[in-house]
Design an enzyme around this catalytic site. Structure first.
Site, PDB file in Angstrom:
ATOM      1  CG  ASP A 168      -0.084  -0.170   2.525  1.00  0.00           C
ATOM      2  OD1 ASP A 168       1.129   0.054   2.491  1.00  0.00           O
ATOM      3  OD2 ASP A 168      -0.680  -0.536   3.563  1.00  0.00           O
TER       4      ASP A 168
ATOM      5  CD  GLU B 213       0.600  -6.753   3.012  1.00  0.00           C
ATOM      6  OE1 GLU B 213       1.458  -7.441   3.597  1.00  0.00           O
ATOM      7  OE2 GLU B 213       0.508  -5.531   3.173  1.00  0.00           O
TER       8      GLU B 213
ATOM      9  CD  GLU C 165       0.290   4.515   4.468  1.00  0.00           C
ATOM     10  OE1 GLU C 165      -0.675   5.178   4.935  1.00  0.00           O
ATOM     11  OE2 GLU C 165       1.469   4.858   4.627  1.00  0.00           O
TER      12      GLU C 165
ATOM     13  CG  HIS D  98       6.435   4.630  10.444  1.00  0.00           C
ATOM     14  ND1 HIS D  98       5.854   4.883   9.226  1.00  0.00           N
ATOM     15  CD2 HIS D  98       6.193   3.331  10.698  1.00  0.00           C
ATOM     16  CE1 HIS D  98       5.308   3.764   8.776  1.00  0.00           C
ATOM     17  NE2 HIS D  98       5.492   2.805   9.650  1.00  0.00           N
TER      18      HIS D  98
ATOM     19  NE  ARG E  45       3.643  11.373   3.843  1.00  0.00           N
ATOM     20  CZ  ARG E  45       4.775  10.801   3.435  1.00  0.00           C
ATOM     21  NH1 ARG E  45       5.030   9.541   3.737  1.00  0.00           N
ATOM     22  NH2 ARG E  45       5.675  11.487   2.741  1.00  0.00           N
TER      23      ARG E  45
ATOM     24  CG  HIS F 205      10.671   5.902  10.020  1.00  0.00           C
ATOM     25  ND1 HIS F 205      11.146   6.828   9.117  1.00  0.00           N
ATOM     26  CD2 HIS F 205       9.916   5.045   9.293  1.00  0.00           C
ATOM     27  CE1 HIS F 205      10.705   6.532   7.906  1.00  0.00           C
ATOM     28  NE2 HIS F 205       9.962   5.445   7.985  1.00  0.00           N
TER      29      HIS F 205
HETATM   30  C1  UD1 Z   1       6.618   4.949   3.815  1.00  0.00           C
HETATM   31  C2  UD1 Z   1       5.260   4.566   3.274  1.00  0.00           C
HETATM   32  C3  UD1 Z   1       4.441   3.895   4.365  1.00  0.00           C
HETATM   33  C4  UD1 Z   1       5.200   2.754   5.035  1.00  0.00           C
HETATM   34  C5  UD1 Z   1       6.575   3.259   5.479  1.00  0.00           C
HETATM   35  C6  UD1 Z   1       7.387   2.117   6.033  1.00  0.00           C
HETATM   36  C7  UD1 Z   1       4.203   6.011   1.596  1.00  0.00           C
HETATM   37  C8  UD1 Z   1       3.504   7.268   1.339  1.00  0.00           C
HETATM   38  N1  UD1 Z   1       4.559   5.771   2.857  1.00  0.00           N
HETATM   39  O1  UD1 Z   1       6.399   5.944   4.809  1.00  0.00           O
HETATM   40  O2  UD1 Z   1       3.246   3.387   3.808  1.00  0.00           O
HETATM   41  O3  UD1 Z   1       4.481   2.330   6.164  1.00  0.00           O
HETATM   42  O4  UD1 Z   1       7.266   3.810   4.357  1.00  0.00           O
HETATM   43  O5  UD1 Z   1       8.462   2.576   6.782  1.00  0.00           O
HETATM   44  O6  UD1 Z   1       4.448   5.255   0.694  1.00  0.00           O
HETATM   45  N2  UD1 Z   1      14.136   8.448   5.269  1.00  0.00           N
HETATM   46  C9  UD1 Z   1      15.515   8.348   5.265  1.00  0.00           C
HETATM   47  N3  UD1 Z   1      16.093   7.144   4.966  1.00  0.00           N
HETATM   48  C10 UD1 Z   1      15.380   6.036   4.692  1.00  0.00           C
HETATM   49  C11 UD1 Z   1      13.969   6.129   4.711  1.00  0.00           C
HETATM   50  C12 UD1 Z   1      13.371   7.351   4.989  1.00  0.00           C
HETATM   51  O7  UD1 Z   1      16.200   9.318   5.522  1.00  0.00           O
HETATM   52  O8  UD1 Z   1      15.965   4.972   4.434  1.00  0.00           O
HETATM   53  C13 UD1 Z   1      13.501   9.756   5.588  1.00  0.00           C
HETATM   54  C14 UD1 Z   1      13.579  10.750   4.410  1.00  0.00           C
HETATM   55  O9  UD1 Z   1      13.765  12.034   4.923  1.00  0.00           O
HETATM   56  C15 UD1 Z   1      12.168  10.651   3.816  1.00  0.00           C
HETATM   57  C16 UD1 Z   1      11.334  10.422   5.056  1.00  0.00           C
HETATM   58  O10 UD1 Z   1      12.125   9.561   5.871  1.00  0.00           O
HETATM   59  O11 UD1 Z   1      11.795  11.803   3.092  1.00  0.00           O
HETATM   60  C17 UD1 Z   1       9.959   9.838   4.826  1.00  0.00           C
HETATM   61  O12 UD1 Z   1      10.006   8.707   3.991  1.00  0.00           O
HETATM   62  P1  UD1 Z   1       8.655   8.249   3.185  1.00  0.00           P
HETATM   63  O13 UD1 Z   1       8.945   7.002   2.425  1.00  0.00           O
HETATM   64  O14 UD1 Z   1       8.099   9.392   2.427  1.00  0.00           O
HETATM   65  O15 UD1 Z   1       7.620   8.009   4.353  1.00  0.00           O
HETATM   66  P2  UD1 Z   1       7.515   6.849   5.419  1.00  0.00           P
HETATM   67  O16 UD1 Z   1       6.905   7.429   6.644  1.00  0.00           O
HETATM   68  O17 UD1 Z   1       8.803   6.131   5.510  1.00  0.00           O
HETATM   69  N1  UDP Z   2      11.474  -3.246  11.169  1.00  0.00           N
HETATM   70  C1  UDP Z   2      12.855  -3.402  11.092  1.00  0.00           C
HETATM   71  N2  UDP Z   2      13.645  -2.532  11.800  1.00  0.00           N
HETATM   72  C2  UDP Z   2      13.142  -1.525  12.548  1.00  0.00           C
HETATM   73  C3  UDP Z   2      11.732  -1.370  12.603  1.00  0.00           C
HETATM   74  C4  UDP Z   2      10.928  -2.240  11.888  1.00  0.00           C
HETATM   75  O1  UDP Z   2      13.354  -4.299  10.433  1.00  0.00           O
HETATM   76  O2  UDP Z   2      13.929  -0.779  13.150  1.00  0.00           O
HETATM   77  C5  UDP Z   2      10.624  -4.159  10.391  1.00  0.00           C
HETATM   78  C6  UDP Z   2       9.487  -4.817  11.131  1.00  0.00           C
HETATM   79  O3  UDP Z   2       9.883  -6.041  11.709  1.00  0.00           O
HETATM   80  C7  UDP Z   2       8.470  -5.025  10.016  1.00  0.00           C
HETATM   81  C8  UDP Z   2       8.697  -3.845   9.116  1.00  0.00           C
HETATM   82  O4  UDP Z   2      10.003  -3.368   9.410  1.00  0.00           O
HETATM   83  O5  UDP Z   2       8.777  -6.176   9.257  1.00  0.00           O
HETATM   84  C9  UDP Z   2       7.673  -2.789   9.372  1.00  0.00           C
HETATM   85  O6  UDP Z   2       8.050  -1.664   8.680  1.00  0.00           O
HETATM   86  P1  UDP Z   2       7.449  -0.243   8.978  1.00  0.00           P
HETATM   87  O7  UDP Z   2       7.005  -0.132  10.385  1.00  0.00           O
HETATM   88  O8  UDP Z   2       8.458   0.723   8.485  1.00  0.00           O
HETATM   89  O9  UDP Z   2       6.244  -0.176   7.955  1.00  0.00           O
HETATM   90  P2  UDP Z   2       4.722  -0.671   7.984  1.00  0.00           P
HETATM   91  O10 UDP Z   2       4.679  -2.081   8.419  1.00  0.00           O
HETATM   92  O11 UDP Z   2       4.005   0.235   8.906  1.00  0.00           O
HETATM   93  O12 UDP Z   2       4.277  -0.478   6.583  1.00  0.00           O
END
Ligand code: UD1
Ligand code: UDP
Length: 366
Positions: free
Chosen positions: A95, A117, A131, A207, A209, A240
């Site tokens: 999603d 999924e 999502e 984490h 949004r 995160h």
């Molecule tokens: C995204 C997904 C969310 C998922 C989550 C898992 C969307 C809109 N959101 O949200 O569905 O649950 O990933 O974690 O698709 N960043 C880093 N390094 C990284 C990753 C992220 O620096 O490796 C920082 C960056 O500043 C980035 C911000 O995190 O801009 C947000 O990342 P983003 O993918 O937009 O949102 P998530 O909250 O991670």
């Molecule tokens: N996870 C991880 N390291 C972390 C936090 C989460 O490997 O520090 C794993 C967790 O076990 C799960 C997945 O990341 O498999 C969940 O990811 P996240 O919470 O980013 O996204 P969501 O499940 O909400 O989409």
């Protein structure tokens, strides 16, 4: 048959890598891996843990990125790759905005999409945001549906989707084969030195949004109160990398002796941490599927869930984002042994660890 897999965030990678490994084992399939790079460091951690190498990385991540830039960067960058590779099917997962944008890009090239999924729903397009809309739109675009549970397949049926729906289980259960080990030694220093035998450990992640801002402040304030009241309990929070998350979490929870704020840990550390924790507090989707497998109670820091299976089984409870309610619910679990034992049941409505094989078989049968 050329199968083009696309993913870009940590949870997608954790759930797609077991499938990629099975696709690569099949001699009739040419499996291409394309990362959008919506995540960077957090994605690299997963690829390394599973030993999967990508063929393409679109490297779109920007600091504090917006939904618009994620969507437009993927659409712009993936077009030439799809034109060059000409796959028979594009597989997306879940999603995220990566899933939706990649599905849309495949549609523009008239390539059928398979949705891994598929069929999860809350019924509220603003929660989780974005999502719920991402998965609705991805399902609308898709031709093939790999639904983890019967409930997910029923959701699709209610929307008039009945052809090419396969109930496969969730590939996250497959992932445990690669990650959970007896006598595991943590890579993270603070986990390696933690005394799991003599203290209760609560694992926390948040984490989403829709939780940024006040809801996340409420969550952190509740954890602070719990940590000050239960000095013998250790709170581990891998934070995160989103700066909007880190600003709030570090402002409220720094400098509390029994709260460990650590960087995101790799999936091997995470799954083995779940196995050793006493309970989980999270707004994550994936953790709601993983923790019940280990018999660990989960308090969901959201107002709804698209994963009602473990709630029905009694291991997961949705507690919302009100500080007092979170504090009270966690306190009950810490103090009331009967209540804890009722929730701490190993429950796994998400399959037998062979979801990837079922998806490969369904693809071969097309
Ligand atoms: C995204 C997904 C969310 C998922 C989550 C898992 C969307 C809109 N959101 O949200 O569905 O649950 O990933 O974690 O698709 N960043 C880093 N390094 C990284 C990753 C992220 O620096 O490796 C920082 C960056 O500043 C980035 C911000 O995190 O801009 C947000 O990342 P983003 O993918 O937009 O949102 P998530 O909250 O991670
Ligand atoms: N996870 C991880 N390291 C972390 C936090 C989460 O490997 O520090 C794993 C967790 O076990 C799960 C997945 O990341 O498999 C969940 O990811 P996240 O919470 O980013 O996204 P969501 O499940 O909400 O989409």
């Amino acid at each position: 048959m050329k199968v083009f897999t696309v993913f870009g965030t940590r949870p997608e990678a954790i759930k797609m890598c077991p499938l990629v490994l099975k696709l690569k084992e099949n001699k009739d399939i040419d499996c291409v891996v394309c990362l959008t790079g919506q995540h960077k460091e957090m994605l690299a951690q997963v690829m390394e843990a599973f030993g999967v190498k990508e063929d393409y990385n679109l490297e779109i991540m920007k600091d504090r990125q917006t939904l618009t830039t994620i969507t437009t960067s993927i659409l712009e960058k993936i077009e030439s790759v799809l034109k060059q590779e000409k796959p028979d099917i594009v597989l997306v997962h879940g999603d995220t905005t990566t899933s939706y944008a990649a599905a849309l890009a495949a549609f523009y090239q008239q390539i059928p999409v398979g949705h891994v999924e598929a069929g999860l729903r809350t019924g509220d397009i603003y929660s989780p945001f974005p999502e719920e809309m991402n998965r609705l739109l991805t399902d609308r675009i898709s031709t093939y549906y790999y639904a983890p549970t019967k409930m997910n397949a029923d959701n699709l049926l209610r929307e008039g989707i009945s052809d090419n729906v396969f109930v496969t289980g969730n590939t996250v259960i497959d992932a445990f084969q690669y990650t959970v080990k007896d006598g595991y030694v943590f890579s993270d220093e603070s986990l390696r030195t933690m005394d799991f035998d003599n203290s209760r450990v609560i694992t926390i992640t948040a984490h989403r949004r829709e939780n940024l801002g006040q809801p996340l402040r409420n969550i952190c304030s509740a954890i602070k109160r719990l940590a000050l009241e239960y000095k013998d309990v250790r709170f581990v929070y891998p934070v995160h990398l989103n700066p909007a998350v880190r600003d709030t979490v570090f402002a409220v929870l720094s400098d509390i002796d029994n709260v460990k704020l650590i960087n995101p840990i790799d999936v091997l550390d995470m799954h083995n941490l779940l196995a050793r924790s006493c309970m989980i507090m999270t707004d994550s989707g994936g953790l709601q599927e993983e923790a019940p497998h280990f018999g660990k109670p989960v308090l969901v820091l959201r107002t709804e869930t698209e994963r009602p299976e473990a709630v029905e089984a009694g291991t997961v409870k949705v507690v919302g984002v009100d500080e007092d309610v979170i504090f009270r619910e966690a306190k009950l679990l810490l103090e009331d042994e009967n209540r804890y034992n009722l929730m701490a049941k190993a429950v796994n409505p998400y399959g037998d660890g062979h979801a990837s094989e079922r998806i490969v078989e369904a693809i071969i049968n097309i």
